[in-house]
Design a protein around this motif. Structure first.
Motif, PDB file in Angstrom:
ATOM      1  N   UNK A   1      -6.703  -3.441  -0.368  1.00  0.00           N
ATOM      2  CA  UNK A   1      -5.437  -4.033  -0.798  1.00  0.00           C
ATOM      3  C   UNK A   1      -5.167  -3.615  -2.236  1.00  0.00           C
ATOM      4  N   UNK A   2      -3.930  -3.318  -2.557  1.00  0.00           N
ATOM      5  CA  UNK A   2      -3.568  -2.800  -3.885  1.00  0.00           C
ATOM      6  C   UNK A   2      -2.542  -3.670  -4.600  1.00  0.00           C
ATOM      7  N   UNK A   3      -2.109  -4.773  -3.958  1.00  0.00           N
ATOM      8  CA  UNK A   3      -1.053  -5.579  -4.566  1.00  0.00           C
ATOM      9  C   UNK A   3      -1.572  -6.376  -5.751  1.00  0.00           C
ATOM     10  N   UNK A   4      -2.734  -7.021  -5.586  1.00  0.00           N
ATOM     11  CA  UNK A   4      -3.347  -7.786  -6.676  1.00  0.00           C
ATOM     12  C   UNK A   4      -4.298  -6.837  -7.387  1.00  0.00           C
ATOM     13  N   UNK A   5      -3.796  -6.134  -8.392  1.00  0.00           N
ATOM     14  CA  UNK A   5      -4.542  -5.044  -9.005  1.00  0.00           C
ATOM     15  C   UNK A   5      -5.507  -5.518 -10.081  1.00  0.00           C
ATOM     16  N   UNK A   6      -5.148  -6.574 -10.818  1.00  0.00           N
ATOM     17  CA  UNK A   6      -6.039  -7.060 -11.867  1.00  0.00           C
ATOM     18  C   UNK A   6      -7.093  -7.968 -11.257  1.00  0.00           C
ATOM     19  N   UNK A   7      -7.939  -8.564 -12.100  1.00  0.00           N
ATOM     20  CA  UNK A   7      -8.977  -9.433 -11.555  1.00  0.00           C
ATOM     21  C   UNK A   7      -8.350 -10.671 -10.923  1.00  0.00           C
ATOM     22  N   UNK A   8      -8.901 -11.072  -9.787  1.00  0.00           N
ATOM     23  CA  UNK A   8      -8.346 -12.176  -9.014  1.00  0.00           C
ATOM     24  C   UNK A   8      -8.681 -13.504  -9.691  1.00  0.00           C
TER      25      UNK A   8
ATOM     26  N   UNK B   1       2.657 -16.628  -9.169  1.00  0.00           N
ATOM     27  CA  UNK B   1       1.445 -15.919  -8.801  1.00  0.00           C
ATOM     28  C   UNK B   1       1.777 -14.729  -7.913  1.00  0.00           C
ATOM     29  N   UNK B   2       1.079 -13.631  -8.129  1.00  0.00           N
ATOM     30  CA  UNK B   2       1.139 -12.483  -7.230  1.00  0.00           C
ATOM     31  C   UNK B   2       0.025 -12.659  -6.216  1.00  0.00           C
ATOM     32  N   UNK B   3       0.367 -12.711  -4.945  1.00  0.00           N
ATOM     33  CA  UNK B   3      -0.576 -13.103  -3.912  1.00  0.00           C
ATOM     34  C   UNK B   3      -0.606 -12.091  -2.782  1.00  0.00           C
ATOM     35  N   UNK B   4      -1.817 -11.854  -2.247  1.00  0.00           N
ATOM     36  CA  UNK B   4      -2.013 -11.014  -1.067  1.00  0.00           C
ATOM     37  C   UNK B   4      -2.761 -11.819  -0.017  1.00  0.00           C
ATOM     38  N   UNK B   5      -2.303 -11.756   1.237  1.00  0.00           N
ATOM     39  CA  UNK B   5      -2.915 -12.492   2.341  1.00  0.00           C
ATOM     40  C   UNK B   5      -3.284 -11.506   3.441  1.00  0.00           C
ATOM     41  N   UNK B   6      -4.488 -11.685   4.001  1.00  0.00           N
ATOM     42  CA  UNK B   6      -4.934 -10.811   5.085  1.00  0.00           C
ATOM     43  C   UNK B   6      -5.111 -11.617   6.362  1.00  0.00           C
ATOM     44  N   UNK B   7      -4.491 -11.156   7.448  1.00  0.00           N
ATOM     45  CA  UNK B   7      -4.781 -11.659   8.792  1.00  0.00           C
ATOM     46  C   UNK B   7      -5.301 -10.466   9.602  1.00  0.00           C
ATOM     47  N   UNK B   8      -4.388  -9.685  10.163  1.00  0.00           N
ATOM     48  CA  UNK B   8      -4.779  -8.420  10.790  1.00  0.00           C
ATOM     49  C   UNK B   8      -4.536  -7.258   9.836  1.00  0.00           C
ATOM     50  N   UNK B   9      -3.765  -7.499   8.782  1.00  0.00           N
ATOM     51  CA  UNK B   9      -3.521  -6.503   7.735  1.00  0.00           C
ATOM     52  C   UNK B   9      -3.094  -7.260   6.482  1.00  0.00           C
ATOM     53  N   UNK B  10      -3.044  -6.549   5.357  1.00  0.00           N
ATOM     54  CA  UNK B  10      -2.658  -7.185   4.098  1.00  0.00           C
ATOM     55  C   UNK B  10      -1.149  -7.354   4.032  1.00  0.00           C
ATOM     56  N   UNK B  11      -0.712  -8.539   3.615  1.00  0.00           N
ATOM     57  CA  UNK B  11       0.698  -8.829   3.369  1.00  0.00           C
ATOM     58  C   UNK B  11       0.838  -9.349   1.946  1.00  0.00           C
ATOM     59  N   UNK B  12       1.889  -8.928   1.273  1.00  0.00           N
ATOM     60  CA  UNK B  12       2.068  -9.252  -0.142  1.00  0.00           C
ATOM     61  C   UNK B  12       3.174 -10.277  -0.340  1.00  0.00           C
ATOM     62  N   UNK B  13       2.947 -11.185  -1.300  1.00  0.00           N
ATOM     63  CA  UNK B  13       3.933 -12.193  -1.654  1.00  0.00           C
ATOM     64  C   UNK B  13       4.097 -12.183  -3.164  1.00  0.00           C
ATOM     65  N   UNK B  14       5.307 -11.959  -3.639  1.00  0.00           N
ATOM     66  CA  UNK B  14       5.597 -11.978  -5.075  1.00  0.00           C
ATOM     67  C   UNK B  14       6.213 -13.316  -5.469  1.00  0.00           C
ATOM     68  N   UNK B  15       6.012 -13.678  -6.720  1.00  0.00           N
ATOM     69  CA  UNK B  15       6.651 -14.860  -7.302  1.00  0.00           C
ATOM     70  C   UNK B  15       6.391 -16.132  -6.493  1.00  0.00           C
ATOM     71  N   UNK B  16       5.121 -16.345  -6.101  1.00  0.00           N
ATOM     72  CA  UNK B  16       4.758 -17.583  -5.423  1.00  0.00           C
ATOM     73  C   UNK B  16       4.730 -18.716  -6.450  1.00  0.00           C
ATOM     74  N   UNK B  17       5.508 -19.770  -6.197  1.00  0.00           N
ATOM     75  CA  UNK B  17       5.624 -20.868  -7.144  1.00  0.00           C
ATOM     76  C   UNK B  17       4.441 -21.825  -7.003  1.00  0.00           C
TER      77      UNK B  17
END
Length: 406
Positions: free
Chosen positions: A183-190, A219-235
């Motif tokens: 996954x490349x969406x959350x690039x800095x340390x988690x 928060x910049x968030x990535x979620x994995x189920x069968x593949x990675x999905x990205x969510x920007x601007x999570x409140x």
């Protein structure tokens, strides 16, 4: 003759198919419990009876029984019915729980054994591929995919976060490891992360979040189920950090108090809340407020045990640990004070965090010096295990669940 025809038919069903990483993998026919059961030499015993017997055995024993013959190996390794029923039984069996307390090297210990012996208990070395292990010699470590963070544990699977953005699912009992796509969406340390099971979709989910690269409370968030999905601007109401603890299909964190935030005027006691992430709805929400105020001298941590949420407050000035239990999930008025522990002396900067309640009333704690067992009746503390990372220890069950179910 019929059996030979069936075997030949299944061989023909095997074929090479493209994989997600660009190579080819061997596609095998769908597993049929009845097919492998017929090859077992079980006399007149039916399939359901065999599974009822095997589900009561420790997963480690079943893992060894695979060496009896090929048919036993195939049945124990691939039977989804056996794996599911064994998991259901393991949840209620206290002897199936172990504690992962080290990644360098990977070590675990039987939780029940911590109560039966006086003094430190011998740990068990776990099998993790060398390419994922941490080593004391860090030469070339930037080029290796080593496990840095334990994201979480669920149903016998442990989720490990590697450097370079990779994540692996690992079953320490069966020794199987599944490396997930990068996954490349959350690039800095988690800054926050978690792992759990969504019973609605029957899928395991991984969440990685970073609050440093976004404006405050986003928060910049990535979620994995069968593949990675990205969510920007999570409140999110306030910043959250670390590993989320799993209960009732949701992950839980405690808000972080920002004492240096002048605009929020946090110079006095702060009333923080538990933030939950529902794995089914994939939404953050405020669950309940904490039962006590947090000051600059106090740290708070949330954890789960006995199907309840607990919150502990560590006061470094008074060297006192206070524990609260939420008797009814999501009900703020159900907070109950379990008690407190006072420590006469402790190393500077050291914390004491509970991990698990035992049936006899004792509970296991982790600290910078090791693992401790506290007896509330005798008010005594016993050193159960030395050399433990206070941020790492995590409970897991020994099961047959495959990491490739994701």
């Amino acid at each position: 003759m019929a059996r030979k025809d069936e075997l030949e038919k299944r061989r023909q069903q095997k074929q090479l198919v493209p994989s997600a990483c660009g190579g080819c993998v061997l596609k095998r026919p769908p597993f049929d419990d009845e097919y492998y059961y017929q090859s077992l030499d079980t006399g007149s015993l039916k399939n359901d009876i065999i599974i009822e017997i095997l589900k009561r055995l420790p997963a480690k024993s079943l893992f060894r029984f695979r060496a009896v013959c090929k048919s036993w190996c195939a049945f124990i390794s691939n039977s989804s019915n056996l794996s599911r029923k064994h998991l259901t039984h393991a949840v209620t069996d206290s002897s199936s729980f172990r504690l992962l307390y080290s990644l360098m090297p990977p070590l675990s210990v039987d939780c029940e054994a911590l109560l039966k012996k006086d003094g430190p208990v011998q740990g068990r070395k776990l099998k993790l591929p060398n390419r994922y292990k941490q080593h004391r010699r860090t030469t070339g470590s930037l080029k290796r995919e080593v496990a840095n963070i334990v994201v979480g544990s669920c149903n016998g699977l442990i989720c490990l976060l590697l450097n370079w953005g990779y994540v692996v699912l690992w079953n320490p009992c069966t020794r199987k490891v599944n490396k997930l796509p990068k996954q490349t969406h959350v690039k800095t340390h988690q800054t926050f992360y978690g792992f759990g099971y969504d019973s609605c979709t029957e899928r395991y989910k991984i969440i990685l979040g970073d609050m440093h690269s976004m404006p405050k409370t986003l928060a910049r968030t990535a979620i994995f189920t069968t593949s990675w999905r990205n969510f920007d601007d999570v409140q999110i109401h306030k910043e959250i950090y670390g590993r989320g603890c799993l209960l009732n299909g949701a992950l839980h964190w405690i808000e972080s108090a920002q004492w240096d935030a002048i605009e929020d005027d946090h110079s006095g006691p702060s009333k923080l809340s538990i933030i939950s992430f529902d794995l089914a709805e994939e939404k953050f929400q405020k669950l309940v407020s904490l039962p006590s105020f947090v000051t600059q001298d106090t740290s708070a941590k949330v954890w789960t045990s006995r199907d309840s949420i607990f919150v502990c407050f560590w006061n470094g000035t008074e060297t006192k640990l206070t524990i609260w239990e939420m008797k009814e999930y999501g009900i703020e008025d159900s907070w109950t004070n379990v008690g407190h522990i006072s420590f006469k002396s402790h190393p500077e900067g050291c914390y004491y965090w509970p991990l698990k309640f035992f049936e006899n009333g004792n509970f296991l704690m982790t600290t910078c010096g090791g693992l401790l067992v506290y007896d509330p009746e005798k008010k005594t503390i016993t050193i159960a295990k030395k050399r433990s990372n206070s941020d790492l220890p995590i409970l897991y069950m020994e099961t047959l669940v495959s990491p490739f179910t994701c």
